[in-house]
Design a protein around this motif. Structure first.
Motif, short mmCIF file in Angstrom:
data_model
loop_
_atom_site.label_atom_id
_atom_site.label_comp_id
_atom_site.label_asym_id
_atom_site.label_seq_id
_atom_site.Cartn_x
_atom_site.Cartn_y
_atom_site.Cartn_z
N LEU A 1 0.86 -1.17 0.00
CA LEU A 1 0.00 0.00 0.00
C LEU A 1 0.90 1.23 0.00
N SER A 2 0.34 2.37 -0.39
CA SER A 2 1.09 3.61 -0.23
C SER A 2 1.20 3.90 1.26
N ALA A 3 2.12 4.79 1.64
CA ALA A 3 2.27 5.14 3.05
C ALA A 3 0.96 5.72 3.59
N GLU A 4 0.29 6.56 2.79
CA GLU A 4 -0.97 7.18 3.23
C GLU A 4 -2.05 6.12 3.46
N GLN A 5 -2.15 5.15 2.55
CA GLN A 5 -3.15 4.09 2.69
C GLN A 5 -2.85 3.22 3.90
N ALA A 6 -1.56 2.87 4.09
CA ALA A 6 -1.18 2.01 5.21
C ALA A 6 -1.47 2.68 6.54
N ILE A 7 -1.18 3.97 6.63
CA ILE A 7 -1.44 4.72 7.87
C ILE A 7 -2.93 4.81 8.14
N LEU A 8 -3.70 5.02 7.09
CA LEU A 8 -5.16 5.14 7.26
C LEU A 8 -5.78 3.84 7.74
N VAL A 9 -5.45 2.72 7.10
CA VAL A 9 -6.11 1.46 7.47
C VAL A 9 -5.64 0.96 8.83
N SER A 10 -4.47 1.42 9.30
CA SER A 10 -3.98 0.96 10.60
C SER A 10 -4.29 1.96 11.72
N SER A 11 -4.98 3.03 11.39
CA SER A 11 -5.32 4.03 12.43
C SER A 11 -6.68 3.73 13.03
N ASP A 12 -6.89 4.17 14.25
CA ASP A 12 -8.18 3.97 14.91
C ASP A 12 -9.28 4.70 14.15
N ALA A 13 -8.93 5.87 13.61
CA ALA A 13 -9.92 6.67 12.88
C ALA A 13 -10.40 5.98 11.62
N GLY A 14 -9.57 5.08 11.07
CA GLY A 14 -9.95 4.42 9.83
C GLY A 14 -10.80 3.18 10.02
N GLN A 15 -11.01 2.74 11.27
CA GLN A 15 -11.75 1.50 11.52
C GLN A 15 -13.25 1.70 11.38
N LEU A 16 -13.97 0.60 11.13
CA LEU A 16 -15.40 0.69 10.79
C LEU A 16 -16.32 0.10 11.86
N SER A 17 -15.77 -0.55 12.88
CA SER A 17 -16.62 -1.20 13.87
C SER A 17 -17.38 -0.18 14.71
N ASP A 18 -18.62 -0.54 15.07
CA ASP A 18 -19.42 0.32 15.96
C ASP A 18 -18.96 0.20 17.41
N GLU A 19 -18.24 -0.88 17.73
CA GLU A 19 -17.73 -1.08 19.09
C GLU A 19 -16.36 -0.41 19.22
N PRO A 20 -16.24 0.61 20.08
CA PRO A 20 -14.94 1.32 20.20
C PRO A 20 -13.77 0.41 20.52
N TRP A 21 -13.99 -0.59 21.40
CA TRP A 21 -12.86 -1.44 21.78
C TRP A 21 -12.42 -2.33 20.62
N ILE A 22 -13.37 -2.74 19.78
CA ILE A 22 -13.03 -3.57 18.62
C ILE A 22 -12.28 -2.74 17.58
N ALA B 1 -10.40 -0.21 18.32
CA ALA B 1 -9.06 -0.02 18.90
C ALA B 1 -8.22 -1.29 18.74
N ARG B 2 -8.86 -2.45 18.92
CA ARG B 2 -8.16 -3.73 18.75
C ARG B 2 -7.66 -3.90 17.32
N ASN B 3 -8.54 -3.66 16.36
CA ASN B 3 -8.16 -3.83 14.95
C ASN B 3 -7.04 -2.88 14.58
N ALA B 4 -7.13 -1.65 15.05
CA ALA B 4 -6.08 -0.66 14.76
C ALA B 4 -4.75 -1.11 15.33
N ALA B 5 -4.77 -1.67 16.56
CA ALA B 5 -3.52 -2.12 17.19
C ALA B 5 -2.89 -3.27 16.40
N VAL B 6 -3.72 -4.23 15.98
CA VAL B 6 -3.19 -5.37 15.20
C VAL B 6 -2.60 -4.88 13.89
N LEU B 7 -3.34 -4.06 13.16
CA LEU B 7 -2.88 -3.59 11.85
C LEU B 7 -1.65 -2.70 11.98
N THR B 8 -1.56 -1.95 13.08
CA THR B 8 -0.38 -1.12 13.31
C THR B 8 0.86 -1.99 13.52
#
Length: 284
Positions: A125-146, A148-155
């Motif tokens: 991915l481009s640096a911008e795409q990689a940062i976006l998909v691994s950031s908490d702001a980029g996640q789609l879950s309605d559950e905040p902890w999920i 945050a979990r997905n962002a941590a794994v992808l980071t």
């Protein structure tokens, strides 16, 4: 073209098979179209050899050499290994359909090896795409902890170059407070040291703060929705949703984040040997 490639009996069986792929096996429209095209080309090839429309009797007498001759003719026309492999898969499926009805013996098709597929690296991915998909702001879950979990794994995949299995096998003990590196046990039980960036530590801290489950020191760090160990398929599905939502290509997978880690390090002047060690690769 349809009329000269096969007789009515064979065309009727081919239509039944294609309809079954679409409605019973629910293959995608693109796959069904590709199999229709592949079998049409094969029946035209047979008709050329027989001097008239192909018949069920021709398929009954089919030999492995006939299939190899067809694949060779397609290769001469410029078809690559993936196209040839798909063509053979389609023909095998059609012949199995006829075999189930007692019309042919499909053993010949099974005796033909699929063309060797070229190995391909995942596209970064481009640096911008990689940062976006691994950031908490980029996640789609309605559950905040999920989220945050997905962002941590992808980071961890992008920031430390971990394999998804390596990230999900981490325990709370593996990540001491204020650690700047991470000891990882990878393939072949080989241990390597990878960087643990501030962004990764912060993402893990945000996840731990919101996670509703008690996480012991020697238990899996990342948990599923019901508290059990997080499965790779969950992260893969989340990445699939992100691809759709953000308009990313199909090549944007969790493993592509690990490849992005290496590519972006290399582009920033990283040393090849060091990157190889960080990835835990025997060979670049």
């Amino acid at each position: 073209e349809i009329l000269i490639m096969a007789d009515q009996a064979l065309l009727a069986e081919r239509k039944l098979w294609l309809d079954g792929l679409a409605h019973e096996r629910r293959l995608s429209d693109l796959t069904v179209e590709a199999y229709e095209r592949d079998t049409r080309q094969f029946l035209l090839f047979l008709a050329g050899h027989a001097g008239g429309p192909a018949r069920l009797a021709d398929l009954k007498a089919l030999r492995p050499a006939d299939l190899r001759a067809f694949l060779a003719s397609r290769r001469r026309d410029g078809a690559g290994a993936r196209t040839l492999g798909r063509s053979l898969a389609g023909l095998r499926s059609f012949l199995r359909h006829l075999e189930k009805k007692g019309m042919v013996n499909a053993a010949g098709s099974r005796a033909v090896r699929s063309p060797k597929q070229p190995k391909s690296l995942p596209k970064p991915l481009s640096a911008e795409q990689a940062i976006l998909v691994s950031s908490d702001a980029g996640q789609l879950s309605d559950e905040p902890w999920i989220s945050a979990r997905n962002a941590a794994v992808l980071t961890l995949l992008y920031g430390s170059g971990l394999r998804i299995s390596e990230a999900l096998s981490l325990t709370r003990n593996d990540i001491p407070n204020a650690a700047t590196s991470l000891r990882v046990i990878g393939k072949g039980n080989k241990t390597r040291i990878v960087p643990l960036l501030d962004a990764a530590r912060e993402a893990i801290a945000a996840y731990l703060k919101t996670c509703p489950f008690v996480i012991g020191t020697d238990t899996p760090l990342f948990r599923g929705a019901r508290g059990g160990p997080l499965q790779p398929a969950i992260i893969q599905r989340e990445m699939q949703k992100l691809r759709s939502a953000l308009g990313l290509p199909d090549s944007a997978t969790p493993h592509a984040l690990r490849h992005s880690f290496a590519t972006h390090l290399l582009g920033s002047g990283g040393d090849l040997r060091t990157i190889q060690e960080l990835l835990g690769h025997a060979s670049l």
